[in-house]
Each structure stands twice: as structure tokens, then as C-alpha cells.
Write a protein that holds these residues in place. Sequence first.
Motif, short mmCIF file in Angstrom:
data_model
loop_
_atom_site.label_atom_id
_atom_site.label_comp_id
_atom_site.label_asym_id
_atom_site.label_seq_id
_atom_site.Cartn_x
_atom_site.Cartn_y
_atom_site.Cartn_z
N ILE A 104 -2.57 -9.65 1.63
CA ILE A 104 -1.75 -9.81 2.34
C ILE A 104 -0.86 -8.92 1.00
CG2 ILE A 104 0.55 -10.57 2.53
CD1 ILE A 104 -1.11 -13.45 2.38
N LYS A 105 0.10 -7.99 1.52
CA LYS A 105 0.68 -6.49 0.94
C LYS A 105 1.41 -6.92 0.27
CE LYS A 105 -2.67 -3.51 2.11
NZ LYS A 105 -3.44 -2.60 0.91
N SER A 106 1.90 -6.16 -0.35
CA SER A 106 3.19 -6.99 -1.47
C SER A 106 3.37 -8.82 -1.28
CB SER A 106 4.75 -6.91 -0.23
OG SER A 106 4.65 -5.30 -0.68
N PHE A 107 2.53 -9.38 -1.93
CA PHE A 107 2.72 -11.09 -1.73
C PHE A 107 3.68 -11.57 -3.28
CE2 PHE A 107 0.96 -14.76 -2.56
CZ PHE A 107 1.61 -15.78 -2.13
N GLY A 108 4.75 -11.89 -3.15
CA GLY A 108 5.10 -12.46 -4.79
C GLY A 108 4.72 -13.39 -5.00
#
Length: 289
Positions: A104-108
Motif C-alpha cells: 500500500i503506497k504512502s501508508f501512514g
Amino acid sequence: PSSSPMVNLGAGRGPGGVGMYSEGTVFVTEQTGGRASPLVLTEWDLASGKEVPHTTLPLQPGVTMANLPVGLVIVGFGSGTPTGHDGTFLLVGPTLKIRAKTPIKSFGGIVQAIASDNALTAVVFTEYTPDGANEVTRTLAATWDSNGKPVAQRALDPIGQHIDRGAPLVVDSAVVTEGTLYVLHHANGATHLLHLAPDLQQLGDRVLARGHFVAVRLRVWRDQLIADVGKESFTVSLDLESVEPMPAGPQRPPVLARPSHDRVFMQDVQAELASDPDGKKMNNWVAWD
């Protein structure tokens, strides 16, 4: 502050009572050998109080779990991956076999909602920011098909708008029904109900309430949606054309949940598991209503 491992809890069935695993099943993730040990997922049968199967997950502690029609969905940071980088989506099937694993890209690290029907799974989450500042964070959505294959990902916030400070604590803000995604999202001084296709292209946008950011809850009831926005409730048709206020308001007002809480629904009972540091030890406790 503690050498005690983090514990996460998941229910056999989520809101609505629909999931691959039966009611009376609870899933627990923990590092059974301490903080340096692998993360273990264990299935428990509440009726007998016995452990059923268990498996090792390629994830760090602090995961979010949801038992859905497609299977058990687990979201978190991959093991060996620095926190604040890409997250990991796992789809777990019967006997706890991992059916799919995708990044999951850019997962915070903070999940606002996980929802699915038999065709589509969606995760709504906050974006990773290097300095951790909420004012430069956005809300993102990502979707997968029934086999756990990625479909799309995009930001929900309008260009130039950043996330509301309370938004990382939003829960239950999205549902999936009839193969499409519905999300309650605060933007431009109003709470919007967004209707999104599997590829996250917008199918509809209806403003339900104007004003400051408040806690929300969205659920499917029969052939319509029920949206709780603060102390107000609305019934909404699936095409968003009909919006009717509910005079009585929500039976149980929505609340903002702490990220450390894991919530379990069994029939009308909601329980939460939380872990709080206390000096050199970690207190794990359960609350329910």
C-alpha cells in the motif's frame, strides 16, 4: 517504553454480522516471544476457549484486522520495513492461509475503515508524512478485487486541502455494497458522502452537513445507507438522490477512536482492546458496551 509486545484483537464478524469466519471466533496478533519475535496470528473459539489454528504474519505489530465476506483482511507495515514507508495488505482465507499480499503506497499507519462485499475490498487510510504533521497529511483510499488483486488508489482530499486534525481518529467511515465504495469525508467545510467506482472514479457526491469536522459512522441497512454525522443521522439512497434526516438522531453517536484501540462487534455488543504504557510495563485492557 516497554519490552512487552503489542496485542491486537479482531472479531469473527464485523458490523452487519457478515464475514468469512463464524461468530464466536476471535483473532489475536502478538509477538509470543517478545518484541524481537515474529508476529503470530492466532484464531480462538470463544465457546470452548481453545486456540484453533495459528500462523506467522510478515507484518510488524499494530495491525488492523477486519473479517469480511472475502476473508480476513489485515493491514499494517511489513516486517523489516521502516515504519512510515509502504504498508502491506494481506487477504487471509480459511485455515489462515495467506491468499494475497500487496503493498500500500504512502501508508501512514492509521486505518480509518476497511470494508468489502463479495466483489470489492476497500481501505481508507491516512497518508505517510516524513515529519508526522497532520496538516500536511491527506486521506487516501485503495481498492482490491475479490482475489486481493490491487485495483486503484487515490487521495480523497481536494487539491490544496489537507486533512482535518481529528481525521486520523475516524473509524467506520466507509462501506462497500453492490461492488462500489461509499465514504463519509470532510472537505471544504462540509461532510460529504462520496460514491466511488472500483477504480475510485467518482460516481456521486452529496453534502450531508456543513460545519466543522465531527465524528461519523456509515453503514448499510437493507437497500439504503445510514449516515451518522455527529448528533445527526440520515437515510440515503444508494444513488445519493434521496437524503432524509432521521429525527431521533443516532441511537449510539459516533466517536473518534484512539489508533491503539481494536474494536470487536458481536451482535449488539462492541468491545475495544487497548494497550497503554505504564512505566516499564504495558497494560492491556478491554472495555465494552
